[in-house]
Design a protein around this motif. Structure first.
Motif, PDB file in Angstrom:
ATOM      1  N   PRO A  68      28.896  47.131  32.008  1.00  0.00           N
ATOM      2  CA  PRO A  68      30.238  46.444  32.305  1.00  0.00           C
ATOM      3  C   PRO A  68      31.291  46.968  33.182  1.00  0.00           C
ATOM      4  N   LEU A  69      31.182  48.301  33.353  1.00  0.00           N
ATOM      5  CA  LEU A  69      32.168  49.061  34.128  1.00  0.00           C
ATOM      6  C   LEU A  69      31.802  48.906  35.769  1.00  0.00           C
ATOM      7  N   LYS A  70      30.523  48.834  35.935  1.00  0.00           N
ATOM      8  CA  LYS A  70      30.267  48.422  37.325  1.00  0.00           C
ATOM      9  C   LYS A  70      30.423  47.048  37.562  1.00  0.00           C
ATOM     10  N   ASN A  71      30.313  46.190  36.534  1.00  0.00           N
ATOM     11  CA  ASN A  71      30.591  44.706  36.886  1.00  0.00           C
ATOM     12  C   ASN A  71      32.231  44.613  37.125  1.00  0.00           C
ATOM     13  N   LYS A  72      32.996  45.396  36.620  1.00  0.00           N
ATOM     14  CA  LYS A  72      34.699  45.424  36.771  1.00  0.00           C
ATOM     15  C   LYS A  72      34.670  45.838  37.910  1.00  0.00           C
ATOM     16  N   ASN A  73      34.211  47.008  38.270  1.00  0.00           N
ATOM     17  CA  ASN A  73      34.680  47.511  39.756  1.00  0.00           C
ATOM     18  C   ASN A  73      33.936  46.441  40.698  1.00  0.00           C
ATOM     19  N   ASP A  74      32.622  46.028  40.887  1.00  0.00           N
ATOM     20  CA  ASP A  74      32.035  45.414  41.942  1.00  0.00           C
ATOM     21  C   ASP A  74      33.167  43.908  41.998  1.00  0.00           C
ATOM     22  N   PHE A  75      33.632  43.458  41.003  1.00  0.00           N
ATOM     23  CA  PHE A  75      34.402  42.432  40.927  1.00  0.00           C
ATOM     24  C   PHE A  75      35.671  42.592  41.823  1.00  0.00           C
ATOM     25  N   LYS A  76      36.413  43.516  41.287  1.00  0.00           N
ATOM     26  CA  LYS A  76      37.539  44.162  41.900  1.00  0.00           C
ATOM     27  C   LYS A  76      37.417  44.145  43.322  1.00  0.00           C
ATOM     28  N   ARG A  77      36.488  44.898  43.736  1.00  0.00           N
ATOM     29  CA  ARG A  77      36.440  45.318  45.049  1.00  0.00           C
ATOM     30  C   ARG A  77      36.051  44.069  45.996  1.00  0.00           C
ATOM     31  N   LEU A  78      35.460  42.831  45.188  1.00  0.00           N
ATOM     32  CA  LEU A  78      35.111  41.815  46.054  1.00  0.00           C
ATOM     33  C   LEU A  78      36.446  40.769  45.964  1.00  0.00           C
ATOM     34  N   VAL A  79      37.216  40.665  45.343  1.00  0.00           N
ATOM     35  CA  VAL A  79      38.414  39.970  45.313  1.00  0.00           C
ATOM     36  C   VAL A  79      39.446  40.551  46.227  1.00  0.00           C
ATOM     37  N   GLN A  80      39.597  41.898  46.323  1.00  0.00           N
ATOM     38  CA  GLN A  80      40.392  42.615  47.173  1.00  0.00           C
ATOM     39  C   GLN A  80      40.123  42.585  48.445  1.00  0.00           C
ATOM     40  N   GLU A  81      38.660  42.487  48.877  1.00  0.00           N
ATOM     41  CA  GLU A  81      38.332  42.658  50.145  1.00  0.00           C
ATOM     42  C   GLU A  81      38.144  41.099  50.773  1.00  0.00           C
ATOM     43  N   CYS A  82      38.025  40.290  50.139  1.00  0.00           N
ATOM     44  CA  CYS A  82      37.907  38.716  50.701  1.00  0.00           C
ATOM     45  C   CYS A  82      39.081  37.791  50.485  1.00  0.00           C
TER      46      CYS A  82
END
Length: 365
Positions: A68-82
Motif C-alpha cells: 500500500p505505501l509503495k502504491n501511494k508513492n508510485d501513483f503520486k510520482r506518476l501524476v506529478q511527473e506526467c
C-alpha cells in the motif's frame, strides 16, 4: 488534454470492455489517454492494442493490496511527473481513497466512475466502502456511474451522471455461418441446444447456480451443452462441481477468448444469475446478438433494452430456472436474430453515443 484512466488491470471485464469500446469509438486528435494499472499481467490484448493505437501509455504501479505505501508513492510520482488534466477512476468499491485524495491535492480534475453495485470485499470491505463513501462527499469530483444501482452504491443521494456501457453493435450482428464455425470448433452438433454464460469465475457471477440449473435442464434435454466463457479464481471449484454432477462431456470451458461476439452466435440462450451487478455489459452485447437471456432480478432493469430478457428470483429453485430456460429457448426459435444489432444501435447503448457524451463531460470538467 491529457487523461489518465485508473483501473486495477487490463483484464476481461465490464470496465475494460467499456474502455475498449470507448477508445475504438472516440474521434479526437487533441486528447491522449494513458492508463495506470496495478497488475502487470495483461489479459485483454485488444484493449492494450487500442491504447497503443491511440498513442497512450500504460503505467504500472505497485498493487495496493500487497504494498500500500509503495502504491501511494508510485501513483503520486506518476501524476506529478506526467501533469494530467483529468484522472478517471474506474472502481467497483471505495476501498482505497489515497489516489483520489492525491489528485485533488495536486489540483487535477477527478472522476470517480462506479462500475458495480456491491463489493466482494466481505464485511471489512463493505465497512471501508461505507466510511469512504461519506468521505468523498466532501471532495470536489466528477461522479459517473454505469447505472442507477451502481450510482447509489457509490454516491447515495449525491448527484451523478450515468454513462451507459456502449457497445459496437454491428460487431455482434448475428451470422449463421459464424454460428456453424464456432459449433464445429467446440464439437457441438447443429441440433444441440447451447446455454451460454460470459463472465469471470467469481462469487458474484454465481457459477455454482449456473451448473445446478444446467444439471436440471440436462436431465430432460440430453442434446444440450453449457458454454462458459471467462476465467477466474473460482474456476477450479466449478470444474470439480461439473465432474461430480457427471457433466464433463456437456460443459465447455472456453477460458478468456477474443471472439466472444462470435461465440454469442453459437448460443441459444444466456444464463446470467448474478448475485449483484452494476449494469452488465455482456447483456447488452447478447441482445445485439439476438440471444434470449434469463437473468436474476437483482440486475438493473435498465439493461432490458429489447424484448429478449426475462428476470427471475434467485430464491427460485434450479428446477424452476430450468423450466424458464426452456421457455426462453422456444422464444428464440421464433425470432429473427439479425434485427437486434440495429435495435441496439438505435439506443443510448451505442458506443459512438457513449464516446461523444464522455468527451463532452471531460471538456466541461
Amino acid at each position: 488534454m491529457k487523461v489518465l484512466h485508473y483501473i486495477y488491470g487490463l483484464n476481461i471485464g465490464g470496465a475494460e470492455s467499456f474502455l475498449l469500446n470507448f477508445l475504438s469509438s472516440v474521434h479526437t486528435v487533441d486528447c491522449t489517454f494513458d492508463f495506470c494499472i496495478q497488475s502487470n499481467t495483461i489479459e485483454n490484448k485488444d484493449l492494450e492494442k487500442a491504447i497503443i493505437r491511440q498513442h497512450g501509455h500504460i503505467h504500472f504501479i505497485a498493487p495496493y493490496n500487497k504494498r500500500p505505501l509503495k502504491n501511494k508513492n508510485d501513483f503520486k510520482r506518476l501524476v506529478q511527473e506526467c501533469h494530467y488534466d483529468v484522472v478517471h477512476f474506474h472502481l467497483n468499491s471505495l476501498l482505497n481513497l489515497f489516489p483520489i485524495v492525491i489528485c485533488v491535492k495536486e489540483g487535477i480534475k477527478v472522476i470517480v466512475h462506479s462500475h458495480n453495485s456491491k463489493s466482494n470485499g466481505g464485511l471489512l470491505g463493505n465497512a471501508l466502502h461505507r466510511i469512504n463513501k461519506n468521505r468523498i462527499r466532501k471532495l470536489d469530483i466528477g461522479r459517473l456511474s454505469c447505472g442507477v444501482e451502481a450510482g447509489e452504491w457509490f454516491f447515495g443521494d449525491e448527484k451523478y451522471c450515468i454513462i451507459n456501457n456502449g457497445i459496437i453493435s454491428e460487431k455482434f450482428k448475428y451470422n449463421n455461418h459464424i454460428r456453424k464455425i464456432i459449433r464445429e470448433l467446440y464439437k457441438i452438433p447443429s441440433e444441440c441446444t447451447v446455454i451460454g454464460h460470459v463472465g469471470r469465475f467469481s462469487e458474484q457471477k454465481n457459477h455454482k447456480f449456473i451448473v445446478d440449473v444446467f444439471y436440471e435442464y440436462h436431465i430432460n434435454n440430453k442434446n444440450s451443452f453449457l458454454m462458459l466463457i471467462g476465467d477466474g479464481e473460482r474456476k477450479d471449484d466449478i470444474l470439480e462441481r461439473v465432474k461430480k454432477k457427471g457433466l464433463d462431456k456437456s460443459v465447455i470451458f472456453c477460458g478468456n477468448v477474443d471472439n466472444a461476439n462470435e461465440c454469442l452466435a453459437s448460443m441459444d440462450v444466456m444464463l446470467f444469475p448474478s448475485l449483484y451487478e452494476g449494469l452488465p455489459f455482456t447483456l447488452i452485447e447478447a441482445q445485439a446478438a439476438g440471444v434470449p437471456i434469463l437473468a436474476s432480478d437483482v440486475i438493473s432493469k435498465n439493461v432490458s433494452i429489447t424484448n429478449l430478457i426475462t428476470f427471475k428470483s434467485l430464491n427460485d429453485s434450479p428446477e424452476s430456472w430450468s423450466t424458464a430456460l426452456m421457455n426462453s429457448i422456444i422464444k428464440s426459435e421464433e425470432q429473427e436474430r439479425v434485427q437486434y444489432s440495429e435495435a441496439v444501435k438505435d439506443t443510448e447503448y451505442d458506443s459512438e453515443q457513449t464516446a461523444i457524451k464522455l468527451m463532452k463531460y471531460y471538456r466541461e470538467l
